[in-house]
Design a protein around this motif. Structure first.
Motif, short mmCIF file in Angstrom:
data_model
loop_
_atom_site.label_atom_id
_atom_site.label_comp_id
_atom_site.label_asym_id
_atom_site.label_seq_id
_atom_site.Cartn_x
_atom_site.Cartn_y
_atom_site.Cartn_z
N PHE A 32 0.83 -1.21 0.00
CA PHE A 32 0.00 0.00 0.00
C PHE A 32 0.86 1.26 0.00
N THR A 33 2.06 1.19 0.53
CA THR A 33 2.93 2.37 0.54
C THR A 33 3.35 2.77 -0.87
N THR A 34 3.19 1.89 -1.84
CA THR A 34 3.62 2.20 -3.21
C THR A 34 2.47 2.64 -4.10
N ARG A 35 1.28 2.79 -3.55
CA ARG A 35 0.12 3.14 -4.37
C ARG A 35 0.34 4.47 -5.10
N ASP A 36 -0.04 4.46 -6.38
CA ASP A 36 -0.02 5.65 -7.23
C ASP A 36 1.37 6.26 -7.44
N LEU A 37 2.42 5.47 -7.26
CA LEU A 37 3.77 5.99 -7.47
C LEU A 37 4.28 5.69 -8.87
N THR A 38 5.12 6.57 -9.35
CA THR A 38 5.87 6.32 -10.58
C THR A 38 7.12 5.52 -10.23
N ASP A 39 7.76 4.98 -11.23
CA ASP A 39 9.02 4.27 -11.00
C ASP A 39 10.05 5.22 -10.38
N GLU A 40 10.10 6.45 -10.89
CA GLU A 40 11.06 7.42 -10.37
C GLU A 40 10.82 7.70 -8.88
N ALA A 41 9.57 7.87 -8.49
CA ALA A 41 9.27 8.11 -7.08
C ALA A 41 9.63 6.89 -6.23
N ALA A 42 9.43 5.69 -6.79
CA ALA A 42 9.76 4.47 -6.05
C ALA A 42 11.27 4.30 -5.87
N ARG A 43 12.06 5.01 -6.65
CA ARG A 43 13.53 4.97 -6.54
C ARG A 43 14.08 6.05 -5.61
N ARG A 97 17.73 -1.70 -4.02
CA ARG A 97 17.48 -0.58 -4.93
C ARG A 97 16.61 -1.03 -6.10
N LEU A 98 15.76 -0.12 -6.54
CA LEU A 98 15.03 -0.32 -7.79
C LEU A 98 15.94 0.23 -8.88
N LEU A 99 16.55 -0.67 -9.63
CA LEU A 99 17.55 -0.29 -10.63
C LEU A 99 16.89 0.33 -11.86
N PRO A 100 17.66 1.06 -12.67
CA PRO A 100 17.09 1.74 -13.84
C PRO A 100 16.34 0.82 -14.81
N ASP A 101 16.75 -0.43 -14.91
CA ASP A 101 16.07 -1.35 -15.84
C ASP A 101 14.91 -2.11 -15.18
N GLU A 102 14.58 -1.76 -13.94
CA GLU A 102 13.49 -2.40 -13.21
C GLU A 102 12.33 -1.41 -13.06
N LEU A 104 8.55 -0.56 -10.86
CA LEU A 104 7.77 -0.84 -9.66
C LEU A 104 6.75 -1.94 -9.95
N ALA A 105 6.09 -1.86 -11.10
CA ALA A 105 5.12 -2.90 -11.46
C ALA A 105 5.79 -4.27 -11.51
N GLY A 106 7.00 -4.32 -12.03
CA GLY A 106 7.72 -5.58 -12.13
C GLY A 106 8.07 -6.16 -10.77
N VAL A 107 8.57 -5.32 -9.84
CA VAL A 107 8.93 -5.86 -8.52
C VAL A 107 7.68 -6.20 -7.72
N LEU A 108 6.58 -5.47 -7.92
CA LEU A 108 5.33 -5.83 -7.24
C LEU A 108 4.79 -7.16 -7.77
N ALA A 109 4.91 -7.39 -9.07
CA ALA A 109 4.46 -8.67 -9.64
C ALA A 109 5.31 -9.82 -9.11
N ASP A 110 6.62 -9.61 -9.01
CA ASP A 110 7.51 -10.62 -8.45
C ASP A 110 7.15 -10.90 -6.99
#
Length: 180
Positions: A32-43, A97-102, A104-110
């Motif tokens: 829930f802490t990641t709701r409505d975030l962009t990848d950049e915000a998640a980094r 770290r959420l790396l440049p090639d990753e 947020l949707a991908g790590v949440l799916a994982d």
């Protein structure tokens, strides 16, 4: 980006239902802490810590996956902590770290896939009292063993602890609160 809920959990009763409920609740707070975030915000780092929201999701996923594997297969070969290379340290640090090639949707799916696997393990494991020897590491007592039950409680505790960290990071990022 909206945060999808994990798929339906297996049907269990008694202690297993309690453990599953505990895991489900703390996973929800973390996601829930990641709701409505962009990848950049998640980094983005928002505190003195190196932790980010995307990095925390990635780390908790790896922790849960590794401990679930431990329940089934026992300890993986431990690293030689006295002789870690620069590459070892970089790989370990990148796990936070959420790396440049990753994404947020991908790590949440994982994370969702890992959670489903753990939930199925909890539901189908013949005996929660089954133990495995802990790997040799500076933070474990030599010769100690953990039951599947204790490992599942450890996963829940680790998830809850990092959900609290994530709540602070998110509030520092944009004022959004997850709990309270």
């Amino acid at each position: 980006m909206t945060v999808p809920e994990l798929t339906e959990a297996p049907t269990v009763t008694g202690e297993r239902a309690d453990l599953l409920d505990l895991l489900t609740k703390h996973r929800h707070f973390l996601r829930f802490t990641t709701r409505d975030l962009t990848d950049e915000a998640a980094r983005q780092r928002t505190t003195a810590s190196e932790l980010t929201l995307g990095g925390l999701i990635k780390h908790v996923t790896a922790v849960e996956r590794n401990w679930a594997d431990f329940i089934v297969n026992g300890p993986a070969p431990a690293a030689d902590f006295a002789n870690l290379t620069e590459q070892d340290l970089t790989e370990w640090t990148n796990g936070f770290r959420l790396l440049p090639d990753e994404t947020l949707a991908g790590v949440l799916a994982d994370y969702a896939q890992t959670a489903r696997r753990t939930d199925e393990l909890l539901a189908t494991l013949p005996d929660l009292n089954t133990t495995q020897p802990l790997p040799e590491a500076p933070w474990f007592q030599p010769g100690a063993r953990w039951s599947a039950r204790r490992v599942l409680l450890h996963i829940a505790a680790e998830t809850a602890q990092h959900a609290g960290h994530a709540d602070i990071i998110r509030e520092s990022l944009d004022g959004a609160k997850s709990m309270g």
